[in-house]
Design an enzyme around this catalytic site. Structure first.
Site, PDB file in Angstrom:
ATOM      1  N   VAL A  17       0.830  -1.209   0.000  1.00 46.85           N
ATOM      2  CA  VAL A  17       0.000   0.000   0.000  1.00 46.85           C
ATOM      3  C   VAL A  17       0.863   1.256   0.000  1.00 46.85           C
ATOM      4  CG1 VAL A  17      -1.752   1.314   1.256  1.00 46.85           C
ATOM      5  CG2 VAL A  17      -1.911  -1.178   1.144  1.00 46.85           C
ATOM      6  N   ARG A  49      13.340  -2.252   6.422  1.00 47.47           N
ATOM      7  CA  ARG A  49      14.460  -2.771   5.628  1.00 47.47           C
ATOM      8  C   ARG A  49      14.929  -1.698   4.637  1.00 47.47           C
ATOM      9  NH1 ARG A  49      10.800  -6.923   6.041  1.00 47.47           N
ATOM     10  NH2 ARG A  49       9.912  -6.465   3.998  1.00 47.47           N
ATOM     11  N   GLY A 189      -2.893 -15.481  -4.436  1.00 50.57           N
ATOM     12  CA  GLY A 189      -2.465 -14.313  -3.662  1.00 50.57           C
ATOM     13  C   GLY A 189      -3.574 -13.628  -2.892  1.00 50.57           C
ATOM     14  N   ASP A 203     -10.406 -10.031  11.074  1.00 49.83           N
ATOM     15  CA  ASP A 203     -10.330  -8.856  10.204  1.00 49.83           C
ATOM     16  C   ASP A 203     -11.707  -8.206  10.058  1.00 49.83           C
ATOM     17  OD1 ASP A 203      -8.798  -7.393   7.780  1.00 49.83           O
ATOM     18  OD2 ASP A 203     -10.771  -8.031   7.061  1.00 49.83           O
ATOM     19  N   LYS A 207     -13.437  -4.374  11.399  1.00 55.07           N
ATOM     20  CA  LYS A 207     -14.167  -3.476  10.512  1.00 55.07           C
ATOM     21  C   LYS A 207     -15.594  -3.255  11.004  1.00 55.07           C
ATOM     22  CE  LYS A 207     -11.314  -4.924   6.609  1.00 55.07           C
ATOM     23  NZ  LYS A 207     -11.217  -5.727   5.373  1.00 55.07           N
TER      24      LYS A 207
END
Length: 430
Positions: A17, A49, A189, A203, A207
């Site tokens: 994102v 990183r 994915g 999750d 919400k």
């Protein structure tokens, strides 16, 4: 008159994102300048990183010291896309203290500590926006908070997790089992290596907490949300649903009680009629169905996750916050004036679809019906099939308090003629 001095933006996180946010800020710089009334400048990017190559981002902007970045004092807006509770919570409050407003996509943090974060924003005169925390690219929080500010929302019913919807849709359309559909979602994915947060409803519960708080102008925390995952949903459940003219979705449901004195928030699998708009939501898409007194029924639909869709929501908030900054104002904040209590799941009035394995002999149906009557639960329909001494009994109830339905199931398990409860599922959307 256009301001020439740029508004400075810092990114906390530069993953899927964050990198898209940075890319759009660069490629759409002229449009953003025209829409905001001043240029925006990416002034720093905090990452874990630093050696990783990040195309299109000046390496000079990269830092591993997120705390120093939010304390700089010259940053106008912090965009937080690192997720999790800490260090995000501390970084956001520190940003407020040092003069920056915040745009976040952090559903877990907002669901758990949204009230405290809003209070900190008010104390320091800053904005806290988080459209991307609930349904990706779908505009939902701003319509509920602003467009419907003059209306009374009574119910929010939605599919707010793309992974679970992809899995259930695959089970419905192809007849695949849960594990087979999950494996496909992982290969494409749509599912993480550890899909627990999605398939167990964590999750969606975060919400739901956010949506309920905004819709009903009250405080709803993650702990207030009833949560039930979808890992036990089977192909047989879908077959039963189809016989009823239904499909199965993992739903986030936020409701105001009929007397208006309390609210509920819950996440669980449910059968919904094929005639309901949410039944046609396919693949990894999200959709939220809102019911309000004046506006009636509204549906918001679109991609609920992914780098570009989520970045779209982040940039929308960024534009709004930057406009507020130029106007020396803040936008709508937390609204919890109703202070409504959150009822337990046992008080929720719902319907059940119950599949029982029973002995195939006279009197079984009468015994089962007696148990329902003793618990004050009315039966809508019954279907019985059987042979060779074994039978299947499918009961669909009328609406009743969830506690009464749970008590009914517990009593059914104690009957000698009931071999087992094959499945239990709530029925919604009617």
């Amino acid at each position: 008159m256009m301001r020439t001095r740029p508004l400075k933006v810092a990114l906390l996180g530069c993953g899927v994102v964050g990198s898209e946010v940075a890319r759009i800020m660069t490629t759409h710089a002229d449009d953003l300048t025209a829409r905001i009334g001043a240029p925006v400048e990416l002034a720093g990017v905090a990452v874990r990183r630093p050696s990783k190559v990040r195309e299109g981002i000046d390496p000079e902007l990269i830092t591993t010291d997120a705390t120093a970045l939010v304390k700089r004092g010259d940053i106008d807006v912090i965009v937080e896309v690192i997720g999790g509770i800490e260090p995000a919570r501390t970084l956001i409050t520190t940003a407020f203290e040092h003069g920056a407003s915040v745009v976040s996509a952090n559903k877990a943090l907002i669901a758990q500590d949204g009230a405290a974060l809003h209070e900190a924003a008010v104390v320091h005169g800053r904005d806290l926006y988080y459209e991307a925390a609930v349904a990706g690219a779908i505009p939902l929080i701003r319509p509920l908070r602003e467009s419907m500010a003059g209306d009374k929302v009574n119910r929010v019913l939605g599919i707010v997790n793309g992974t679970t919807n992809f899995i259930l849709d695959a089970m419905d359309t192809t007849g695949a089992g849960y594990q087979e559909a999950l494996d496909e979602a992982t290969a494409l994915g749509y599912a993480e290596a550890d899909p627990t947060a999605d398939v167990e409803g964590f999750d969606a519960a975060a919400k739901a907490a956010i949506l309920a708080g905004i819709a009903f102008h009250t405080r709803v925390r993650l702990d207030d949300v009833y949560r039930e995952g979808m890992t036990e949903v089977t192909a047989a459940d879908f077959a039963s649903a189809k016989r009823m003219g239904c499909t199965i979705k993992l739903l986030a449901i936020c409701e105001r009680a009929a007397d208006g004195e309390s609210v509920t928030a819950r996440v669980h699998p449910a059968m919904i009629p094929l005639s309901h708009p949410l039944a046609s939501v396919r693949g990894a898409y999200n959709a939220v169905f809102v019911e309000a007194e004046a506006a009636g029924q509204l549906m918001f639909y679109g991609p609920g996750a992914g780098g570009s869709p989520t970045a779209s929501a982040v940039l929308g908030d960024l534009v709004a916050v930057c406009r507020n900054k130029l106007a020396e104002a803040t936008g709508p904040g937390d609204s919890a004036y109703t202070r409504l209590p959150v009822s337990s799941m046992g008080e929720v009035v719902t319907r059940y679809h119950i599949s029982l394995d029973v002995a195939d002999k006279p009197g079984v149906l009468a015994q089962v019906a007696t148990v329902f009557a003793e618990h004050g639960v009315s039966i809508d329909t019954v279907r019985q099939t059987g042979k060779d001494g074994e039978a299947s009994l499918v009961v669909v109830t009328h609406r009743a308090p969830d506690a009464a339905l749970t008590g009914t199931v517990d009593a059914l398990r104690k009957l000698d003629t009931v071999r087992g409860v094959a499945s239990i599922m709530r029925v919604e959307g009617e």
